[in-house]
Scaffold this motif. Structure first.
Motif, PDB file in Angstrom:
ATOM      1  N   UNK A  98      46.212  50.362  46.102  1.00 59.64           N
ATOM      2  CA  UNK A  98      45.609  49.418  47.049  1.00 59.64           C
ATOM      3  C   UNK A  98      44.097  49.601  46.996  1.00 59.64           C
ATOM      4  N   UNK A  99      43.409  48.662  46.336  1.00 58.01           N
ATOM      5  CA  UNK A  99      41.962  48.745  46.184  1.00 58.01           C
ATOM      6  C   UNK A  99      41.271  47.694  47.041  1.00 58.01           C
ATOM      7  N   UNK A 100      40.015  47.935  47.432  1.00 57.85           N
ATOM      8  CA  UNK A 100      39.273  46.916  48.185  1.00 57.85           C
ATOM      9  C   UNK A 100      39.083  45.653  47.358  1.00 57.85           C
ATOM     10  N   UNK A 101      39.318  44.507  47.975  1.00 54.26           N
ATOM     11  CA  UNK A 101      39.142  43.234  47.281  1.00 54.26           C
ATOM     12  C   UNK A 101      37.673  42.933  47.011  1.00 54.26           C
ATOM     13  N   UNK A 102      36.771  43.560  47.756  1.00 52.65           N
ATOM     14  CA  UNK A 102      35.340  43.287  47.621  1.00 52.65           C
ATOM     15  C   UNK A 102      34.805  43.639  46.238  1.00 52.65           C
ATOM     16  N   UNK A 103      35.426  44.612  45.557  1.00 50.01           N
ATOM     17  CA  UNK A 103      34.896  45.025  44.256  1.00 50.01           C
ATOM     18  C   UNK A 103      35.934  44.946  43.140  1.00 50.01           C
ATOM     19  N   UNK A 104      37.083  44.327  43.405  1.00 52.83           N
ATOM     20  CA  UNK A 104      38.092  44.183  42.359  1.00 52.83           C
ATOM     21  C   UNK A 104      38.415  42.703  42.167  1.00 52.83           C
ATOM     22  N   UNK A 105      39.461  42.419  41.412  1.00 50.68           N
ATOM     23  CA  UNK A 105      39.820  41.030  41.137  1.00 50.68           C
ATOM     24  C   UNK A 105      41.281  40.984  40.715  1.00 50.68           C
ATOM     25  N   UNK A 106      41.691  39.872  40.100  1.00 53.73           N
ATOM     26  CA  UNK A 106      43.108  39.664  39.786  1.00 53.73           C
ATOM     27  C   UNK A 106      43.619  40.584  38.689  1.00 53.73           C
ATOM     28  N   UNK A 107      42.750  40.950  37.749  1.00 49.70           N
ATOM     29  CA  UNK A 107      43.186  41.717  36.589  1.00 49.70           C
ATOM     30  C   UNK A 107      42.513  43.084  36.586  1.00 49.70           C
ATOM     31  N   UNK A 108      43.317  44.140  36.626  1.00 48.67           N
ATOM     32  CA  UNK A 108      42.818  45.516  36.663  1.00 48.67           C
ATOM     33  C   UNK A 108      43.385  46.267  35.460  1.00 48.67           C
ATOM     34  N   UNK A 109      42.486  46.908  34.725  1.00 51.71           N
ATOM     35  CA  UNK A 109      42.884  47.623  33.514  1.00 51.71           C
ATOM     36  C   UNK A 109      42.305  49.031  33.496  1.00 51.71           C
ATOM     37  N   UNK A 110      42.949  49.898  32.740  1.00 46.85           N
ATOM     38  CA  UNK A 110      42.398  51.148  32.209  1.00 46.85           C
ATOM     39  C   UNK A 110      41.668  52.013  33.218  1.00 46.85           C
ATOM     40  N   UNK A 111      42.352  52.529  34.245  1.00 42.91           N
ATOM     41  CA  UNK A 111      41.688  53.431  35.182  1.00 42.91           C
ATOM     42  C   UNK A 111      41.339  54.762  34.530  1.00 42.91           C
ATOM     43  N   UNK A 112      40.261  55.380  35.005  1.00 38.04           N
ATOM     44  CA  UNK A 112      39.911  56.737  34.593  1.00 38.04           C
ATOM     45  C   UNK A 112      39.527  57.491  35.849  1.00 38.04           C
ATOM     46  N   UNK A 113      40.224  58.595  36.133  1.00 40.86           N
ATOM     47  CA  UNK A 113      40.042  59.301  37.395  1.00 40.86           C
ATOM     48  C   UNK A 113      39.440  60.678  37.144  1.00 40.86           C
ATOM     49  N   UNK A 114      38.512  61.056  38.007  1.00 35.22           N
ATOM     50  CA  UNK A 114      37.716  62.275  37.867  1.00 35.22           C
ATOM     51  C   UNK A 114      37.602  62.909  39.254  1.00 35.22           C
ATOM     52  N   UNK A 115      37.732  64.230  39.346  1.00 35.76           N
ATOM     53  CA  UNK A 115      37.652  64.924  40.642  1.00 35.76           C
ATOM     54  C   UNK A 115      36.459  65.871  40.678  1.00 35.76           C
ATOM     55  N   UNK A 116      35.764  65.860  41.818  1.00 37.73           N
ATOM     56  CA  UNK A 116      34.681  66.818  42.008  1.00 37.73           C
ATOM     57  C   UNK A 116      34.382  66.979  43.495  1.00 37.73           C
ATOM     58  N   UNK A 117      34.362  68.240  43.949  1.00 37.54           N
ATOM     59  CA  UNK A 117      33.915  68.591  45.307  1.00 37.54           C
ATOM     60  C   UNK A 117      34.583  67.756  46.405  1.00 37.54           C
ATOM     61  N   UNK A 118      35.897  67.642  46.330  1.00 34.53           N
ATOM     62  CA  UNK A 118      36.631  66.969  47.387  1.00 34.53           C
ATOM     63  C   UNK A 118      36.719  65.464  47.275  1.00 34.53           C
ATOM     64  N   UNK A 119      36.134  64.893  46.233  1.00 35.04           N
ATOM     65  CA  UNK A 119      36.154  63.441  46.054  1.00 35.04           C
ATOM     66  C   UNK A 119      36.755  63.082  44.704  1.00 35.04           C
ATOM     67  N   UNK A 120      37.637  62.098  44.734  1.00 36.49           N
ATOM     68  CA  UNK A 120      38.177  61.531  43.501  1.00 36.49           C
ATOM     69  C   UNK A 120      37.363  60.284  43.161  1.00 36.49           C
ATOM     70  N   UNK A 121      36.926  60.215  41.918  1.00 34.25           N
ATOM     71  CA  UNK A 121      36.177  59.061  41.434  1.00 34.25           C
ATOM     72  C   UNK A 121      37.036  58.317  40.427  1.00 34.25           C
ATOM     73  N   UNK A 122      37.094  57.015  40.571  1.00 36.53           N
ATOM     74  CA  UNK A 122      37.806  56.191  39.597  1.00 36.53           C
ATOM     75  C   UNK A 122      36.854  55.164  39.010  1.00 36.53           C
ATOM     76  N   UNK A 123      36.900  55.030  37.680  1.00 37.27           N
ATOM     77  CA  UNK A 123      36.204  53.941  37.010  1.00 37.27           C
ATOM     78  C   UNK A 123      37.273  52.990  36.501  1.00 37.27           C
ATOM     79  N   UNK A 124      37.139  51.731  36.873  1.00 40.00           N
ATOM     80  CA  UNK A 124      38.200  50.764  36.674  1.00 40.00           C
ATOM     81  C   UNK A 124      37.652  49.512  35.996  1.00 40.00           C
TER      82      UNK A 124
END
Length: 337
Positions: A98-124
């Motif tokens: 479930x991602x915010x609609x403000x920065x996503x769209x109909x087609x989502x591909x190829x997530x990359x997830x990274x963890x650091x200091x209590x925060x998960x970062x995803x590049x999508x």
């Protein structure tokens, strides 16, 4: 005497980890999406609170049977699927992200997830809409950065902005006091380029030149056995680059997972992979199209289906080797805090 033998048998059974039993050999397929049967482009991360491994993946609508065989609508309109596992071997479907609609769209591909200091970062990778042909006007992909503290609730953290368009398939690692992203630049002939950041928000190209001349996508960069490695999908297997500084790369001869496997559901080339390094072992999670399976003889759309497989990466003489047909017993361990 009989009692002593029984005691010894119990002691031996306790000393052997459960994952070493034949019953715990990684299955083929390792994972199959139960809704659309189109799992691809995985990114695997450890959920520190839930003590589970989570697999985020492109959820292609592979069971669509479109009248036009060239129609690629089924690869668009895709959510990001989620599966979980306690050991990296047995996976269960958990729905879609479930991602915010403000920065996503109909087609989502190829997530990359990274963890650091209590925060998960995803590049999508975001594609603005649903398209029926590749490369049409308006279908340019972009990369969005999202953050989460629990891998469930996500916030928009900004678009990756560089002096290019049609950027997809990012992978990010930490290097010293900064970070480096590799991505497919479709305006650079579908080659892999790199960008650096000090804060994960503002990015600057390392160079206008690709990391090497070979076209590819779905790059994954990781450190293993004293080297940095870049693995990318070149549509005839995965090319492997090696580096000592994550800047200057040497392409090794041949392609891993290029030759089809012999076991059912793994009889086509491996594509767009993630790699999990666990101590002195490394495991490659890749997807495989099902066009060489028996069902494809009567179903012309069966080739759209994709499943996730896993194999071990073995380091030998400066190279990475993969035997996709080998029985593989393993258990992923929780990463260090």
């Amino acid at each position: 005497m009989k009692s002593l033998l029984s005691t010894l048998a119990i002691a031996v059974s306790l000393a052997v980890p459960s994952w070493a039993n034949a019953a715990d050999i990684a299955p083929k397929p390792l994972y199959r999406d139960p809704v659309f049967d189109g799992a691809a482009d995985v990114s695997i991360i450890y959920d520190r609170a839930a003590k589970l491994w989570k697999m985020f993946y492109t959820n292609r609508r592979a069971m669509m049977k479109l009248p036009d065989p060239d129609d690629v609508e089924w690869v668009h309109g895709t959510a990001i699927g989620i599966a979980t596992s306690r050991d990296g071997v047995k996976w269960q479907y958990q729905g879609t992200a479930d991602f915010p609609k403000a920065c996503t769209d109909a087609t989502l591909w190829a997530p990359d997830v990274f963890y650091e200091d209590g925060t998960y970062h995803m590049w999508l990778t975001i594609v603005p809409g649903i398209f029926h042909r590749w490369g049409v006007k308006g279908a340019e992909g972009r990369i969005e950065h999202l953050t989460s503290t629990d891998l469930s609730k996500w916030e928009c953290a900004g678009t990756v902005k560089l002096d290019t368009g049609r950027m997809i398939d990012p992978t990010v690692v930490k290097l010293g006091q900064g970070y480096r992203m590799w991505y497919k630049d479709e305006r650079a002939g579908s080659r892999i380029l790199a960008a650096d950041s000090k804060d994960l928000r503002t990015w600057t190209k390392v160079s206008d030149q690709p990391v090497n001349p070979t076209k590819g996508e779905g790059a994954k960069v990781f450190r293993f056995k004293g080297h940095y490695w870049l693995i990318a999908d070149v549509w005839k297997g995965l090319m492997v680059l090696r580096s000592d500084d994550a800047l200057n790369w040497t392409e090794l001869p041949g392609y891993i997972l290029g030759a089809p496997g012999r076991k059912a559901t793994d009889r086509h080339k491996g594509q767009h992979a993630d790699v999990v390094v666990d101590g002195d072992r490394a495991f490659i999670y890749y997807f495989v199209h099902q066009q060489n399976e028996a069902e494809a003889a009567t179903d012309p759309r069966w080739n759209q289906r994709t499943v996730i497989q896993v194999a071990e990466l073995v380091y030998k003489d400066g190279k990475l080797l993969v035997d996709r047909d080998a029985d593989l017993s393993f258990q992923l361990h929780a990463p260090s805090p």
